[in-house]
Design an enzyme around this catalytic site. Structure first.
Site, PDB file in Angstrom:
ATOM      1  N   GLN A 120      -4.358  -5.252   6.910  1.00 40.33           N
ATOM      2  CA  GLN A 120      -5.387  -6.138   6.345  1.00 40.33           C
ATOM      3  C   GLN A 120      -5.362  -7.528   6.971  1.00 40.33           C
ATOM      4  O   GLN A 120      -6.130  -8.402   6.553  1.00 40.33           O
ATOM      5  CB  GLN A 120      -5.213  -6.252   4.818  1.00 40.33           C
ATOM      6  CG  GLN A 120      -5.446  -4.966   4.060  1.00 40.33           C
ATOM      7  CD  GLN A 120      -6.891  -4.478   4.143  1.00 40.33           C
ATOM      8  OE1 GLN A 120      -7.804  -5.214   4.541  1.00 40.33           O
ATOM      9  NE2 GLN A 120      -7.115  -3.228   3.769  1.00 40.33           N
TER      10      GLN A 120
ATOM     11  N   LYS B 220     -10.132  -0.864  10.565  1.00 42.55           N
ATOM     12  CA  LYS B 220     -10.237  -2.015   9.667  1.00 42.55           C
ATOM     13  C   LYS B 220     -10.511  -3.300  10.442  1.00 42.55           C
ATOM     14  O   LYS B 220     -10.492  -4.398   9.892  1.00 42.55           O
ATOM     15  CB  LYS B 220      -8.952  -2.166   8.841  1.00 42.55           C
ATOM     16  CG  LYS B 220      -8.756  -1.034   7.830  1.00 42.55           C
ATOM     17  CD  LYS B 220      -7.499  -1.247   7.025  1.00 42.55           C
ATOM     18  CE  LYS B 220      -7.090  -0.009   6.263  1.00 42.55           C
ATOM     19  NZ  LYS B 220      -7.980   0.339   5.169  1.00 42.55           N
TER      20      LYS B 220
ATOM     21  N   HIS C 122       0.874  -1.182   0.000  1.00 47.00           N
ATOM     22  CA  HIS C 122       0.000   0.000   0.000  1.00 47.00           C
ATOM     23  C   HIS C 122       0.912   1.234   0.000  1.00 47.00           C
ATOM     24  O   HIS C 122       2.035   1.167   0.502  1.00 47.00           O
ATOM     25  CB  HIS C 122      -0.829  -0.064   1.289  1.00 47.00           C
ATOM     26  CG  HIS C 122      -1.912   0.944   1.422  1.00 47.00           C
ATOM     27  ND1 HIS C 122      -1.667   2.244   1.789  1.00 47.00           N
ATOM     28  CD2 HIS C 122      -3.252   0.846   1.256  1.00 47.00           C
ATOM     29  CE1 HIS C 122      -2.816   2.898   1.859  1.00 47.00           C
ATOM     30  NE2 HIS C 122      -3.793   2.081   1.531  1.00 47.00           N
TER      31      HIS C 122
ATOM     32  N   ASP D 268       3.300  -4.421   7.857  1.00 44.94           N
ATOM     33  CA  ASP D 268       2.027  -3.701   7.767  1.00 44.94           C
ATOM     34  C   ASP D 268       0.910  -4.721   7.973  1.00 44.94           C
ATOM     35  O   ASP D 268       0.624  -5.535   7.094  1.00 44.94           O
ATOM     36  CB  ASP D 268       1.939  -3.042   6.381  1.00 44.94           C
ATOM     37  CG  ASP D 268       0.587  -2.385   6.138  1.00 44.94           C
ATOM     38  OD1 ASP D 268      -0.326  -2.555   6.967  1.00 44.94           O
ATOM     39  OD2 ASP D 268       0.453  -1.711   5.099  1.00 44.94           O
TER      40      ASP D 268
ATOM     41  N   CYS E 149      -4.699   2.601  -3.664  1.00 44.49           N
ATOM     42  CA  CYS E 149      -3.473   3.067  -2.988  1.00 44.49           C
ATOM     43  C   CYS E 149      -2.327   2.084  -3.203  1.00 44.49           C
ATOM     44  O   CYS E 149      -1.521   1.841  -2.284  1.00 44.49           O
ATOM     45  CB  CYS E 149      -3.700   3.286  -1.495  1.00 44.49           C
ATOM     46  SG  CYS E 149      -4.926   4.528  -1.145  1.00 44.49           S
TER      47      CYS E 149
HETATM   48  C1  LIG Z   1      -2.398  -2.811   3.575  1.00 45.33           C
HETATM   49  C2  LIG Z   1      -2.735  -1.433   4.060  1.00 45.33           C
HETATM   50  N1  LIG Z   1      -1.784  -0.700   4.646  1.00 45.33           N
HETATM   51  C3  LIG Z   1      -2.026   0.527   5.109  1.00 45.33           C
HETATM   52  C4  LIG Z   1      -3.260   1.105   4.992  1.00 45.33           C
HETATM   53  C5  LIG Z   1      -3.473   2.486   5.531  1.00 45.33           C
HETATM   54  O1  LIG Z   1      -4.319   2.442   6.634  1.00 45.33           O
HETATM   55  P1  LIG Z   1      -4.835   3.808   7.301  1.00 45.33           P
HETATM   56  O2  LIG Z   1      -5.434   4.599   6.179  1.00 45.33           O
HETATM   57  O3  LIG Z   1      -5.841   3.355   8.301  1.00 45.33           O
HETATM   58  O4  LIG Z   1      -3.665   4.489   7.887  1.00 45.33           O
HETATM   59  C6  LIG Z   1      -4.279   0.406   4.368  1.00 45.33           C
HETATM   60  C7  LIG Z   1      -5.607   1.017   4.181  1.00 45.33           C
HETATM   61  O5  LIG Z   1      -6.291   0.765   3.227  1.00 45.33           O
HETATM   62  C8  LIG Z   1      -4.007  -0.904   3.890  1.00 45.33           C
HETATM   63  O6  LIG Z   1      -4.950  -1.626   3.300  1.00 45.33           O
END
Ligand SMILES: Cc1ncc(COP(=O)(O)O)c(C=O)c1O
Length: 412
Positions: free
Chosen positions: A210, A233, A129, A207, A370
């Site tokens: 998900q 999430k 992401h 990260d 993203c």
């Molecule tokens: C894999 C992953 N990393 C990071 C993020 C960013 O999360 P946040 O917008 O809650 O900071 C997302 C959000 O869609 C994501 O799916």
């Protein structure tokens, strides 16, 4: 072979209808298949937050009065709940942030940036992401280091063997990798990546955005150095997230937000930091968010294993049924898919598919998700993503597939 003949225990069935009353927002003609963007919140979470504001609201960690103490207790209990949820050794390893993005930026700019120099390498995976790509790109740029990319196997999983091979002889300092891809739904073997990175003397940040809602989370088993995720999430509130880090690294990390309550002493020209993790939480913390996150953890823990099996079964069925439609390309692995499916429809823009689905009361995500570097590798500018939670039903999968067919009829 049926499951009994194979000796496997048959999967207990799960009835999503039992959960839907927990979610007032679902009490309308709505198939919420955008759970990877944000889940809906159960009443338990909303109630816990309302209760905090109604009964315990005060600025935590500052005031000696009764409400101040209650707010501090609630905030710190939430930290403990997070620590237990992710298998941390201590609540002091849990830093509350605004979300995954804030957590990843903190580790990139607060720690990695100070350790990386010209000629060093940072690895990200091809499936990151932007939140776990851009901070590292910026560190690499600022420090004249190289940004390397763990490639993908044809099925969308990470090519860990290629990573391991290329890693050995390099000056790799940091590896930033996603546990579950927000586009492909693939679960990456982060423990294997951590082992390879550590053998090469590098640190790893995972990260977990998900993963946490769907997979048992244990940072000790993963053996990562840092782990980031967002409350929203995993059925918790917006604006609260976590950076978990090993105690020995947190004590070396620099804070990024300077101000109230992150110091132990301030002189005119210098300051000393408070203990970990307070030094990373400058300013008034999101105490109600933390309380809501703790309630989400409790709610999630109360889900039977069958609820998670149900979610993955929905994703599998959606992937199979969509892949069977002529002109539909499903991205990601056939096996090992968690909770979501992304796809493209020949000659129909992803936004048009999403619009037709919305007209039919089916909410999905469309666009680059993203993850522009990944989509470029896949050779598509945008995809449609349906992502599932235990309150979703097989009927909603059928509505998704019917909606995609309707979009094909309308636009081709
Ligand atoms: C894999 C992953 N990393 C990071 C993020 C960013 O999360 P946040 O917008 O809650 O900071 C997302 C959000 O869609 C994501 O799916």
């Amino acid at each position: 072979m049926n499951s009994q003949a194979s000796g496997a225990v048959p999967e207990p069935s799960f009835e999503p209808a039992t959960l839907r009353p927990h979610f007032a927002i679902l009490n309308r003609e709505l198939a919420w298949l955008d759970n990877a963007a944000t889940t809906q919140r159960p009443e338990a979470v909303l109630k816990a937050m309302a209760q905090f504001y109604r009964r315990h609201n005060a600025n935590p960690r500052r005031s000696v009065h009764r409400l101040g103490a209650e707010a501090t207790t609630a905030y710190e209990r939430a930290r403990l709940a997070v620590a237990q949820f992710i298998g941390a050794r201590s609540a002091d390893e849990v830093v509350f942030t605004a979300g995954t993005t804030a957590a990843l930026n903190l580790v990139a700019a607060g720690m990695a940036r100070w350790e990386i120099g010209p000629g060093d390498e940072i690895w990200v995976s091809a499936a990151e992401h932007h939140s776990n790509w851009v901070p590292w790109q910026q560190v690499a740029r600022a420090m004249n280091a190289a940004l390397r990319v763990i490639p993908l196997l044809p099925d969308g999983r990470l090519d860990v063997a290629a990573f391991r091979k290329r890693l050995a002889a390099r000056r790799t300092k940091w590896v930033a990798v996603t546990w579950v891809s927000n586009v492909l739904g693939a679960v990456n073997d982060v423990a294997e990546i951590c082992a390879a990175a550590h053998a090469a003397g590098a640190r790893v940040v995972v990260d977990g955005a998900q993963g946490v809602a769907h997979l048992p989370t244990n940072v000790a088993q993963m053996d990562c150095d840092f782990f980031a995720f967002s409350g929203h999430k995993m059925y918790g509130p917006f604006g609260i997230g976590v950076l978990w880090g090993r105690q020995e690294w947190l004590t070396q990390m620099e804070p990024l937000i300077f101000g109230g309550e992150m110091i132990s002493r301030v002189d005119e020209r210098s300051a000393q930091w408070a203990e970990v993790p307070a030094r990373f939480e400058g300013g008034t913390p999101n105490a109600a968010g933390a309380v809501g996150l703790a309630a989400a953890i409790e709610w999630l823990r109360g889900l039977p294993a069958a609820a998670h099996a149900h979610v993955n079964q929905l994703a599998r069925e959606a992937a199979e049924q969509l892949a069977a439609l002529p002109g539909v390309q499903v991205w990601g692995p056939r096996e090992g898919r968690v909770a979501l499916v992304s796809f493209s429809v020949d000659r129909v823009h992803a936004h048009d598919v999403a619009q037709v689905l919305d007209d039919r009361g089916v909410a999905v995500r469309a666009g680059h998700l993203c993850a522009q570097p990944l989509l470029r590798r896949l050779g598509t500018p945008s995809v449609v993503r349906a992502s599932f939670a235990p309150y979703n039903t097989r009927d909603e999968v059928a509505r998704l597939v019917a909606g995609v067919r309707a979009a094909q009829e309308l636009f081709t």
